[in-house]
Design an enzyme around this catalytic site. Structure first.
Site, PDB file in Angstrom:
ATOM      1  N   GLU A 176       0.828  -1.215   0.000  1.00  0.00           N
ATOM      2  CA  GLU A 176       0.000   0.000   0.000  1.00  0.00           C
ATOM      3  C   GLU A 176       0.860   1.262   0.000  1.00  0.00           C
ATOM      4  OE1 GLU A 176      -3.658   2.213   2.418  1.00  0.00           O
ATOM      5  OE2 GLU A 176      -2.551   0.603   3.398  1.00  0.00           O
ATOM      6  N   LYS A 213      -2.735  -2.032  -2.914  1.00  0.00           N
ATOM      7  CA  LYS A 213      -3.788  -1.153  -2.398  1.00  0.00           C
ATOM      8  C   LYS A 213      -3.389   0.274  -2.736  1.00  0.00           C
ATOM      9  CE  LYS A 213      -6.561   0.017   1.658  1.00  0.00           C
ATOM     10  NZ  LYS A 213      -7.136  -0.463   2.930  1.00  0.00           N
TER      11      LYS A 213
END
Length: 295
Positions: A176, A213
């Site tokens: 992420e 993500k």
């Protein structure tokens, strides 16, 4: 690794619920849930209250594997029980929701327009404990604030280095590198980020895939090359501070990307709601996010 979970995460319809607020973000999450700081005393009570909130969400009839593919847990949630069993076990055995664990220790100070992750010396022990508790994968967050190529490369290099450590432990990493939605150079940062991600992914074996993500991009379908990359299991999107309406609208315009929302998921939920009101509210939220994720 659980092959049923792997297949489900690759091919299933739905989204990932991010239930992983940590110490720093918990008071704000509770305030949005209608719980004032005066209603609890100290960190231990605070985590009791947030666990009650998460348990209420997970145990709602609306929260099930037909629309929610996975859930990301805070370490303290993993170590507690829901419905009389370990949280990860409950999610999978009772709801068919795949459990993930937030494993980063927060962000370092900003340098070169980014914040990399703080050192995590106890990671191997945490990964072993997570695997023993039935966790499928992990999530770790860095933040990109400016279109600085040195900083962005540092973020991505660190994410993949730790990601390979996670894969070696038999878990799937969610990488992420969040681009701050308020960045004055958001679109430019996304160009640099995609290039850095593709460089790392092209070195990553397809039989050891990662998940990504990402912040919903300024250009629709900008991450389509990542969605179709053989070394990517799934691309999910964070809400990043957008309202649920805005996050869902952006998500709908990005084919193949599914939600992994936190604030946008819990928007409209309140500790003061009756069970019927709460279940109706979370049901409506889940339906909206699910619809945006499969469009």
């Amino acid at each position: 690794m659980n092959q049923e979970q792997l297949t489900r995460m690759r091919d299933g319809k739905g989204f990932i619920a991010a239930l992983d607020q940590s110490g720093g973000s918990t008071p704000k999450a509770l305030l949005l849930y209608g719980v004032e700081e005066s209603e609890y005393s100290g960190e231990e009570e605070m985590f009791d209250v947030i666990h009650a909130m998460r348990s209420r969400m997970v145990q709602s009839p609306a929260f099930s594997g037909d629309r929610v593919l996975g859930a990301i847990l805070f370490e303290g949630t993993m170590d507690r029980e829901i419905g009389g069993m370990g949280s990860a076990e409950f999610l999978w055995s009772q709801k068919k929701v795949i459990p993930f664990l937030k494993i980063d220790k927060g962000l370092a100070d900003e340098e070169n327009g980014v914040q990399v992750m703080k050192p995590n010396p106890g990671l191997d022990a945490l990964l072993a404990r997570a695997a023993a508790k039935g966790i499928f994968g992990t999530k770790m967050r860095s933040v990109i604030k400016l279109a600085n190529p040195v900083g962005i490369k540092a973020v991505v290099a660190q994410q993949f280095e730790v990601g390979r450590q996670i894969l070696a432990a038999g878990l799937i990493p969610i990488i992420e590198p969040e681009v701050d939605i308020h960045s004055p150079q958001k679109a430019e940062a996304e160009v640099l980020l995609k290039a850095a991600l593709l460089e790392e992914l092209n070195k990553q074996p397809a039989d050891k895939p990662v998940m990504l993500k990402l912040t919903l991009p300024e250009v629709d379908n900008f991450y389509s090359e990542l969605v179709s990359h053989p070394s990517v299991l799934r691309v999910v999107a964070l809400s990043g501070g957008y309202s649920r309406e805005e996050a869902n609208a952006r998500l709908t315009r990005n084919n193949g990307v599914i939600a992994s929302f936190s604030r946008a998921l819990t928007e409209g939920l309140s500790a003061k709601q009756s069970d019927a009101e709460f279940n109706a509210a979370i049901g409506a939220s889940i339906e909206e996010i699910y619809t945006a994720s499969i469009s």
